[in-house]
Design a protein around this motif. Structure first.
Motif, PDB file in Angstrom:
ATOM      1  N   LYS A  58       5.183  16.052   0.500  1.00 13.45           N
ATOM      2  CA  LYS A  58       4.861  14.591   0.515  1.00 13.45           C
ATOM      3  C   LYS A  58       5.176  14.044  -0.658  1.00 13.45           C
ATOM      4  O   LYS A  58       6.041  13.110  -1.071  1.00 13.45           O
ATOM      5  N   ASP A  84       4.828  11.916   4.422  1.00 13.85           N
ATOM      6  CA  ASP A  84       3.552  11.851   5.505  1.00 13.85           C
ATOM      7  C   ASP A  84       4.109  12.923   6.622  1.00 13.85           C
ATOM      8  O   ASP A  84       3.215  13.843   7.072  1.00 13.85           O
ATOM      9  N   MET A 143       0.897  -1.353   0.057  1.00 18.57           N
ATOM     10  CA  MET A 143       0.025   0.033  -0.236  1.00 18.57           C
ATOM     11  C   MET A 143       0.798   1.261  -0.016  1.00 18.57           C
ATOM     12  O   MET A 143       1.972   1.286   0.079  1.00 18.57           O
ATOM     13  N   GLY A 144       0.330   2.432  -0.336  1.00 23.26           N
ATOM     14  CA  GLY A 144       0.806   3.653  -0.205  1.00 23.26           C
ATOM     15  C   GLY A 144       1.710   4.116  -1.638  1.00 23.26           C
ATOM     16  O   GLY A 144       2.313   4.824  -1.900  1.00 23.26           O
ATOM     17  N   ASN A 145       1.212   3.326  -2.616  1.00 28.55           N
ATOM     18  CA  ASN A 145       1.693   3.477  -4.169  1.00 28.55           C
ATOM     19  C   ASN A 145       0.439   4.332  -4.869  1.00 28.55           C
ATOM     20  O   ASN A 145       0.562   4.237  -6.122  1.00 28.55           O
ATOM     21  N   GLU A 202       5.341   3.738   3.994  1.00 31.92           N
ATOM     22  CA  GLU A 202       4.764   2.841   2.882  1.00 31.92           C
ATOM     23  C   GLU A 202       5.091   3.388   1.509  1.00 31.92           C
ATOM     24  O   GLU A 202       4.206   3.960   0.814  1.00 31.92           O
ATOM     25  N   PRO A 203       6.448   3.311   1.404  1.00 33.77           N
ATOM     26  CA  PRO A 203       6.603   3.820  -0.276  1.00 33.77           C
ATOM     27  C   PRO A 203       5.930   3.026  -1.389  1.00 33.77           C
ATOM     28  O   PRO A 203       5.326   2.036  -1.048  1.00 33.77           O
ATOM     29  N   VAL A 204       5.683   3.594  -2.668  1.00 38.25           N
ATOM     30  CA  VAL A 204       6.742   4.600  -2.920  1.00 38.25           C
ATOM     31  C   VAL A 204       6.173   6.036  -2.564  1.00 38.25           C
ATOM     32  O   VAL A 204       6.857   7.118  -2.602  1.00 38.25           O
ATOM     33  N   PHE A 205       4.795   6.090  -2.426  1.00 34.34           N
ATOM     34  CA  PHE A 205       4.285   7.637  -2.235  1.00 34.34           C
ATOM     35  C   PHE A 205       3.974   7.958  -0.669  1.00 34.34           C
ATOM     36  O   PHE A 205       4.432   9.030  -0.167  1.00 34.34           O
ATOM     37  N   ASP A 206       3.569   7.072   0.072  1.00 29.04           N
ATOM     38  CA  ASP A 206       3.522   7.308   1.561  1.00 29.04           C
ATOM     39  C   ASP A 206       4.694   7.132   2.330  1.00 29.04           C
ATOM     40  O   ASP A 206       4.597   6.115   3.322  1.00 29.04           O
ATOM     41  N   THR A 207       5.907   7.645   2.000  1.00 30.72           N
ATOM     42  CA  THR A 207       6.963   7.486   2.803  1.00 30.72           C
ATOM     43  C   THR A 207       7.065   8.277   4.247  1.00 30.72           C
ATOM     44  O   THR A 207       6.009   8.835   4.423  1.00 30.72           O
TER      45      THR A 207
END
Lengths: 362, 362, 362, 362
Positions: A234, B231, A1-3, B222-227
């Motif tokens: 972010k 956050d 998750m988090g992509n 939670e990469p790639v975006f929720d690093t």
């Protein structure tokens, strides 16, 4: 998750450095945008390794393919899938060092978080290569922003401690053509030398990238939590190696007095503007119509030629690491188009949230 | 929109500076946490204006009330609503200047974004007072993190250009008792003088806050975006006046070589650790077990006593602004517990995402 | 978690039946909507227990308070917090039976999911009383939809197996005044008798509610996953006791042939319309401009006067349950305004997603 | 937008019927799941057109490819991209009728929503073919649910008004082998005849599918809004042609008395269970440990051979439509594995939310 990133313009990333491909799905792109693979290829080529000293030697064609969401050369309103295939993926170097944690890399955290099941070849999804997908998505976002006149620029302002002189808009617009994406030719020459020196020492350099969005409409940003600064930050921290983000005067604002830092409001051409832009175009988390200015600190590439002390995660013993492979002595120039892309994705999302880009383009 | 933060530990903010209340709803707090109003009050009191020179003169009782989600002194698994009532809200000062855009404030962007319907009294939801809600939510998050041993500290490291010397953990833990939330008594004395001087000049000072999370388990983010960086940065930029965020070596990493910046892995007490912490406890967007270290640039309070030039948004003419009201000459110390709170909210969310805090506490 | 609904018009629910209050936060309401407590009170009063046979005897004033988001009688763009205080909360009946699982209720699942920490008094957040918050939020949504001409109606079409005759729009618009929210007076009389009979037997009745949205613009719904049917159904299943949802011909479409079920397209008044409305106003998950028609199956109230066999969750032994308290013999009429509310919330969210309601109302 | 489903197990759909491919990205799949293309192919083949009377004649190989997220035959924790290429895409039939709105189809709503930019060939993303992606994602979800013992079954219970007799578990488990995915051989024979008859008449039939999840742990579902019924219903309405969803007794509960509909709690094998399952395994929006039972109404395929009256969207005049192409006389059997898939996706998401499936599988 988090992509996935973005609320209305939502980018979902997939792929690995040495897997089959790097791709993104964009959900929420308005219908009717003229879009071809060539439009995306131009941007994608900017983050390609050059032939100069700063670049890796991995040779990838990186031809983008549009797998969905475009019909008769226009977006349809359905999700776009954009993808490049990996071809030049010699993973043998990684097999050799797969248990040796590369300092400064995600090897350790990835292995521990994913129980050792992560694709360690080239860093898997932690590779800088993942940003090719960001650039693909960012290009679409920039085209959408172009409809409402927003222009996004980014350029290198520091490498290895060498700072550029401030440059005017014409110079900034040409920075793309500079081998270091830098608007200051004199500084470029010194930076190139420093990079070459670092390479010879088996070392690497970091730097600072400045991003700028011009002609941003007032009202982008959705406080209290989805501030323009917060969502930009972010997105920018998703770029591997970014360790700091500041807007306008940023950290130097901390040293100013209120009377110095406050940008005075004036009326200019019938519009409210400010003298100076310490706010970086953002007040209360919302764009104020002045240029949005952000600076991004990029750490030196952790992959270096020098032998490093580290740990073997399998044996849990200390070990020496000797990375060969293909690596950049300075990743900064290649990160410049990624900064542009991330800014575009976030600004496009906020422009859709503020209903400034229509759902159907005529 | 944009008033919710967090994926599994979700904080929704509401309320205005001069409206009826400031509140938050927390959705996703595990059941079984012992929680009383007193637990939250302790933290909330830390962001109260002190009696010292740095503080505003607005006197608010700020007694937290738990409106839902707690039964028999334990959380139930249902949403928590936490709230303080506004009492000392003399808005007359704001009526007088309601059309005069205060430089550095959200007056202009809010008025333009919300078509002039925004509650301008005290800045409405753009007031620093909104952070009382952040602190309430952060306290719950900290209690949850306490279960898995995470400790969060924050302290002032710079005000008006005056920097602190680095301090050890015992000193940092006592910084809460310092009037400027500062761990360096010598620097504190000089900072207090500088603040007093700024106040006498009708001016204000900014500064830098350092936040630190200790004993953070490996694997948050939670990469790639929720690093973890991304956050945290997003949450920290929700604090009014924050203009920069950096992790570990941050912007100074941009000046280092890879061989200097890379933290060497070692085995210590049977665990993988690093020598040095330039990474600020985060590699690849994921916590690596070292302390998470973040620094936050706080701009000088835009409300100053000096007369300022500005614009009257109604007449669209230039005007002089003379803010009276009650204001802080330096907001930095009051922002310290808010930094702690935002860090706690984000870390708690990631700890839940990584299943490190159970859904039901026994 | 799971207490927020909607992407752009986001409703977060909090509160418990016998706690301090029932409330909602609405994030994403455009600025400039004229809104007073009286506007909401009118709708809220519709779901109040009547004096008729169908109603519970709990007497609640249920006076709505607007805690935030409104300034000078207009929404500000900031989150709205709407709340009613619980007053008539005698929980003694629940203490007596707290370990006896009421059949058909959430007692068992709530206790097991939340480790016994749930507020069992009156069912806590599982009480039908939570829908007062839904109605408050729905009222705001209806007012926003009113701006673009959308009208939402709901009425009882079946209770205890007694069906209504189909009624015209004028009758449907008057159904609110009917004690059972029913547009068929003859059926109402028989339903009332059946309900009275059930009450005398210590039993309860279920029924079916039909909701209808008129003048819905074409294009609401965001397939493939956020279909108009899907999001409406999700919202409607949040109403306690709902066990089925169908659109247009619904389950009876399963028995038709394609040639019977297909609604023929025609041009009428220059617009594309259909003869018949088996589709319930939705094709491909998107509104087609015809009335959106949904039917909702409401199970008979599980709280009945008859003695029931059950289990004591503490002793894990079988037990007899004798519910006293205050309960509805038929909840259907009180659920009618909740159906309207849920439809309004979802349609408003989709209208914002389709940019059909502006972010700022003039 | 609207092409992602699930909070922790998030499925993003892309692709069109006559575009290059159909695909999904799954974000949130735990690391360590053994997964090969063959695992997915088995399920995918179930929704392939058969050779029987019920099927379309489009011949697609539909070989799934895993583009990312799997390394050494195990999931890595990174996003999975699963894809099938379109090959047999003769779009000429659609060019001929592209302006003629097919009754019962999304042609009209899609054209109007997306300004005519939608890919109309084969219905684009509104095609039933999009559900191949749902099945791919559902297969991964089922494998994850298998780890905690959850079993999901679905079967045809009605076609063209012909109902099946209720069947035991062994028969239900074999329904996959039945040409109509039906557990009642006698009913199957009559259904096949009815379908053949409909085909000869150039018509089509609808039906009802029953889905069942066995061994579901107590506690899945996150009220008040993310109820198990609500999220299942939302997912099921994403299947084109679904017009109704009911749980347990569903619409027939509306006719029962409380004393009849309430499932009595008992202790069985040391566990709390119920006699009967009118609740369909869900109380208060949360699974209660009994089988989750859902029934889904599928309308007759709108594409029929008979000539139909319709509208030409370009000329805005009435027209006659004569669909040729390749179409199913009854889509119901092919939708059965899609029902299973959607149930799996939702249950898996809730199992992750309840921390019942670990983030890393050993």
């Amino acid at each position: 998750m988090g992509n996935s990133l973005g609320k209305l313009f939502t980018v979902t990333s997939f792929g690995e450095s040495h897997g089959r491909c790097i791709g993104v799905v964009i959900d929420g792109c308005p219908a009717g945008l003229p879009l071809t693979e060539a439009d995306i290829q131009i941007e994608l080529d900017k983050r390609k390794p050059g032939t100069g000293v700063a670049s890796t030697r991995r040779v990838e064609e990186d031809k983008v393919e549009i797998l969905s969401g475009v019909f008769k050369r226009r977006t349809t309103g359905a999700p776009l899938c954009l993808l490049i295939w990996n071809k030049d993926t010699d993973s043998s170097a990684y097999e050799r060092i797969k248990n040796l944690l590369r300092p400064g890399h995600a090897d350790c955290t990835a292995a521990m978080k994913y129980g050792g099941f992560n694709d360690y070849r080239g860093g898997g999804q932690f590779s800088g290569r993942i940003t090719a997908g960001f650039v693909m998505a960012g290009t679409v976002a920039r085209m959408l922003l172009g409809i409402i006149g927003v222009e996004i620029l980014a350029h290198t302002v520091e490498i290895g401690g060498i700072k550029t002189k401030s440059a005017g808009l014409p110079a900034l617009r040409k920075a793309d053509d500079n081998p270091l994406k830098c608007a200051d030719p004199a500084a470029t020459a010194r930076m190139l030398k420093a990079i070459e020196q670092a390479r010879l020492e088996g070392d690497s350099l970091g730097g600072i990238i400045e991003g700028m969005a011009l002609n941003v409409p007032v009202g982008l940003g959705e406080p209290v939590f989805d501030t323009l600064e917060g969502d930009l930050a972010k997105a920018l921290f998703a770029i591997p190696a970014v360790k700091g983000v500041e807007f306008g005067a940023g950290f130097s604002a901390a040293k100013m007095k209120g009377s110095e830092n406050n940008d005075t409001f004036i009326i200019k051409k019938g519009k409210i503007q400010t003298i100076g832009n310490n706010a970086g175009g953002i007040l209360g988390g919302i764009s104020n119509g002045m240029p949005v200015v952000v600076r991004v600190a990029v750490k030196p590439t952790p992959s270096i030629g020098k032998t490093q002390n580290t740990v073997n995660i399998k044996t849990m013993e200390s070990a020496e690491l000797d990375i060969r492979g293909r690596h950049d002595a300075c990743i900064v120039p290649r990160a410049v188009p990624v900064v542009t892309a991330m800014m575009a994705i976030v600004l496009c999302d906020f422009a859709l949230r503020a209903q400034l880009i229509p759902e159907v383009l005529k």
